[in-house]
Scaffold this motif. Structure first.
Motif, PDB file in Angstrom:
ATOM      1  N   ALA A  26       5.540   2.993  12.459  1.00  0.00           N
ATOM      2  CA  ALA A  26       4.779   1.573  12.158  1.00  0.00           C
ATOM      3  C   ALA A  26       6.209   1.051  11.260  1.00  0.00           C
ATOM      4  O   ALA A  26       6.493  -0.438  10.720  1.00  0.00           O
ATOM      5  CB  ALA A  26       3.803   1.200  12.174  1.00  0.00           C
ATOM      6  N   ALA A  27       6.485   2.375  10.093  1.00  0.00           N
ATOM      7  CA  ALA A  27       7.611   2.485   9.086  1.00  0.00           C
ATOM      8  C   ALA A  27       8.346   1.307   9.327  1.00  0.00           C
ATOM      9  O   ALA A  27       8.931   1.144   8.756  1.00  0.00           O
ATOM     10  CB  ALA A  27       7.328   3.184   7.955  1.00  0.00           C
ATOM     11  N   ALA A 146      -0.191  -2.768   7.738  1.00  0.00           N
ATOM     12  CA  ALA A 146       0.618  -3.418   6.367  1.00  0.00           C
ATOM     13  C   ALA A 146       1.323  -2.181   5.687  1.00  0.00           C
ATOM     14  O   ALA A 146       1.962  -2.251   4.979  1.00  0.00           O
ATOM     15  CB  ALA A 146      -1.052  -2.875   5.988  1.00  0.00           C
ATOM     16  N   VAL A 147       1.360  -0.850   6.861  1.00  0.00           N
ATOM     17  CA  VAL A 147       2.729  -0.600   6.425  1.00  0.00           C
ATOM     18  C   VAL A 147       3.963  -0.711   6.519  1.00  0.00           C
ATOM     19  O   VAL A 147       4.968  -0.648   6.392  1.00  0.00           O
ATOM     20  CB  VAL A 147       2.141   1.230   7.001  1.00  0.00           C
ATOM     21  CG1 VAL A 147       3.750   2.271   7.659  1.00  0.00           C
ATOM     22  CG2 VAL A 147       0.968   2.071   6.627  1.00  0.00           C
ATOM     23  N   GLN A 148       3.843  -1.533   8.253  1.00  0.00           N
ATOM     24  CA  GLN A 148       4.914  -2.465   8.673  1.00  0.00           C
ATOM     25  C   GLN A 148       5.488  -2.744   8.039  1.00  0.00           C
ATOM     26  O   GLN A 148       6.565  -3.693   7.098  1.00  0.00           O
ATOM     27  CB  GLN A 148       4.796  -2.590   9.775  1.00  0.00           C
ATOM     28  CG  GLN A 148       5.041  -3.722  10.258  1.00  0.00           C
ATOM     29  CD  GLN A 148       4.945  -4.551  11.896  1.00  0.00           C
ATOM     30  OE1 GLN A 148       4.785  -4.042  12.931  1.00  0.00           O
ATOM     31  NE2 GLN A 148       5.135  -5.978  11.739  1.00  0.00           N
ATOM     32  N   VAL A 268       1.856  -9.894  -0.198  1.00  0.00           N
ATOM     33  CA  VAL A 268       1.323 -10.329   0.193  1.00  0.00           C
ATOM     34  C   VAL A 268       0.179 -10.303   1.311  1.00  0.00           C
ATOM     35  O   VAL A 268      -0.467 -10.138   2.161  1.00  0.00           O
ATOM     36  CB  VAL A 268       1.048 -12.238   0.110  1.00  0.00           C
ATOM     37  CG1 VAL A 268      -0.045 -12.822   0.217  1.00  0.00           C
ATOM     38  CG2 VAL A 268       1.343 -12.308  -1.585  1.00  0.00           C
ATOM     39  N   GLY A 269       1.696  -9.978   2.531  1.00  0.00           N
ATOM     40  CA  GLY A 269       0.985  -9.681   3.780  1.00  0.00           C
ATOM     41  C   GLY A 269       0.791  -9.007   4.084  1.00  0.00           C
ATOM     42  O   GLY A 269       0.057  -8.068   5.243  1.00  0.00           O
ATOM     43  N   LEU A 270       1.376  -7.748   3.133  1.00  0.00           N
ATOM     44  CA  LEU A 270       0.468  -6.392   4.155  1.00  0.00           C
ATOM     45  C   LEU A 270      -0.882  -6.088   3.602  1.00  0.00           C
ATOM     46  O   LEU A 270      -1.938  -5.618   4.255  1.00  0.00           O
ATOM     47  CB  LEU A 270       1.256  -5.636   3.026  1.00  0.00           C
ATOM     48  CG  LEU A 270       1.133  -3.533   2.594  1.00  0.00           C
ATOM     49  CD1 LEU A 270       1.846  -2.886   1.919  1.00  0.00           C
ATOM     50  CD2 LEU A 270      -0.257  -3.795   1.559  1.00  0.00           C
ATOM     51  N   LEU A 271      -0.929  -7.058   1.781  1.00  0.00           N
ATOM     52  CA  LEU A 271      -2.547  -6.912   1.343  1.00  0.00           C
ATOM     53  C   LEU A 271      -3.438  -7.580   2.412  1.00  0.00           C
ATOM     54  O   LEU A 271      -4.929  -7.574   2.399  1.00  0.00           O
ATOM     55  CB  LEU A 271      -2.613  -8.015   0.056  1.00  0.00           C
ATOM     56  CG  LEU A 271      -1.656  -6.708  -1.069  1.00  0.00           C
ATOM     57  CD1 LEU A 271      -1.942  -7.138  -2.196  1.00  0.00           C
ATOM     58  CD2 LEU A 271      -2.540  -4.845  -0.606  1.00  0.00           C
TER      59      LEU A 271
END
Length: 410
Positions: A26-27, A146-148, A268-271
């Protein structure tokens, strides 16, 4: 609903090793794309591109998603999901290197290659979760999103510093992400010892008993609603990543500042991805979440048009919208299907048609900017697309399943 029991074949440390492998894959999904937006002006100046051509460069990976996504389930059915995923990561690393080679046409060839590679990974991760972690689809989708997003944020944030103040090192800024693909190859390698079983039917669709086959998503209204929702929300992400830095720079901001605002968008997208993943299974259906995410994206673009000086605020709304909608879109592949092969088929369909829709975004945005000599026309077009997304959010978010197709004869 027919669901295979949580696989006993993946136990203990081996199960965790698979989770770690999924996260490393995913990263690799967005960093090679989000690293382009902050240095797009440098690339365009160096290679003498117009705004439309630069927009096409950012759209090619999405066209690759559209072209290769339907193929991924077929290849995986023959060779196994694990082997197909590993080969896709190998192709991704090679394509990233090729894109940075200073030779004519290499930036285009490498971009096409990475688009194809990411398409396979995009399509096969959701059915892998459906097969091996059927009761944790939302949670794990949120974590890998979130990792991505986190790595994508890092890629956008360091792109300009890596390229240098004059942008001359933009090839290095894009090429360093081949190293992450190499890490992915190493971490996912233990999964090569295992191969998912091929489908029992000649058509590639597994049977349930003798009386039914899983319904193809191509003939399902629900599947089309999921597909259009996936496509338009993806368009919002890629338009933001590709063009908002250029909008900010055109209004007097520095390239470095624009890059860090894009980092804020990704953070912010990750969180938000993590938060959304905890809510998906706590609500009766996903309509409210899908609608809320869509409205956040609408606030983003309206704010950029009317009060661009508050770009930090609009990037927060952008992260709220994209971070929630990507998790919802990916989770719907498993939540609206009854088997991992049906999930793979829906994933292939939604990411093929969906990313074809998304690919129109950056190019359309650039062309409309050239046509109108400003940002009002392209942003207005984006708001119209968001109205469509709002309708699809209401429909795809309902608690429904594509289901099975009854077969009366042999």
């Amino acid at each position: 609903m027919t669901v295979e029991p949580a696989p006993a074949r993946i136990l203990g440390s081996r199960r965790w090793l698979l989770v770690i492998g999924i996260m490393v894959l995913a990263a690799n999904l967005r960093c090679s794309i989000t690293s382009v937006g902050p240095v797009l002006d440098f690339i365009a100046a160096d290679l003498h591109m117009s705004s439309g051509t630069a927009g096409l460069l950012t759209s090619i990976p999405l066209l690759g998603f559209a072209a290769f996504s339907p193929i991924a389930p077929l290849v995986a059915a023959r060779w196994g999901m694990e082997r197909t995923l590993w080969a896709a990561v190998a192709l991704l690393g090679c394509a990233i290197v090729l894109r940075s080679v200073p030779a004519p046409g290499m930036i285009w060839a490498g971009t096409v290659g990475l688009g194809g590679a990411i398409a396979f990974i995009n399509v096969l991760l959701p059915p892998l979760l459906k097969r091996d972690f059927p009761n944790r689809i939302g949670q794990l989708t949120g974590i890998y999103s979130a990792v991505q997003g986190g790595v994508a944020a890092l890629a956008s944030g360091i792109a300009v510093p890596m390229a240098g103040a004059d942008g001359q090192a933009w090839r290095l800024s894009l090429g360093i992400w081949a190293g992450l693909a190499l890490i992915g190859l190493a971490v996912f390698a233990p999964q090569l010892a295992k191969r998912s079983a091929p489908p029992t039917g000649a058509t590639g669709i597994e049977t349930v008993g003798a009386a039914a086959r899983y319904r193809s998503p191509w003939g399902s209204a629900l599947a089309w609603q999921v597909t259009i929702f996936m496509g338009v929300q993806s368009m919002m992400f890629f338009v933001t990543a590709a063009w908002v830095p250029s909008i900010e720079q055109a209004m007097g901001g520095s390239a470095t500042r624009a890059g860090w605002h894009l980092f804020l968008f990704q953070l912010v997208g990750l969180l938000t991805s993590l938060l959304t993943s905890t809510l998906i299974h706590r609500v009766r259906d996903q309509r409210g979440l899908c609608i809320a995410g869509t409205l956040c994206s609408a606030v983003e673009f309206t704010g950029i048009l009317l009060f661009p000086q508050a770009m930090v605020v609009w990037m927060i709304f952008a992260g709220l919208g994209s971070g929630s909608c990507i998790v919802l879109g990916l989770s719907l592949f498993g939540l609206r299907t009854e088997h991992h092969r049906q999930a793979a088929a829906l994933s292939g369909m939604a990411q093929s048609i969906g990313y074809l829709i998304a690919a129109c975004g950056p190019t359309m945005f650039g062309l409309l900017h050239d046509l109108g000599s400003g940002w009002t026309l392209p942003i207005t077009a984006i708001e119209v697309c968001l109205a469509v997304q709002l309708v699809m959010a209401t429909l795809a978010g309902r608690d429904r399943f594509i289901g099975v197709r009854r077969v009366t004869g042999s």
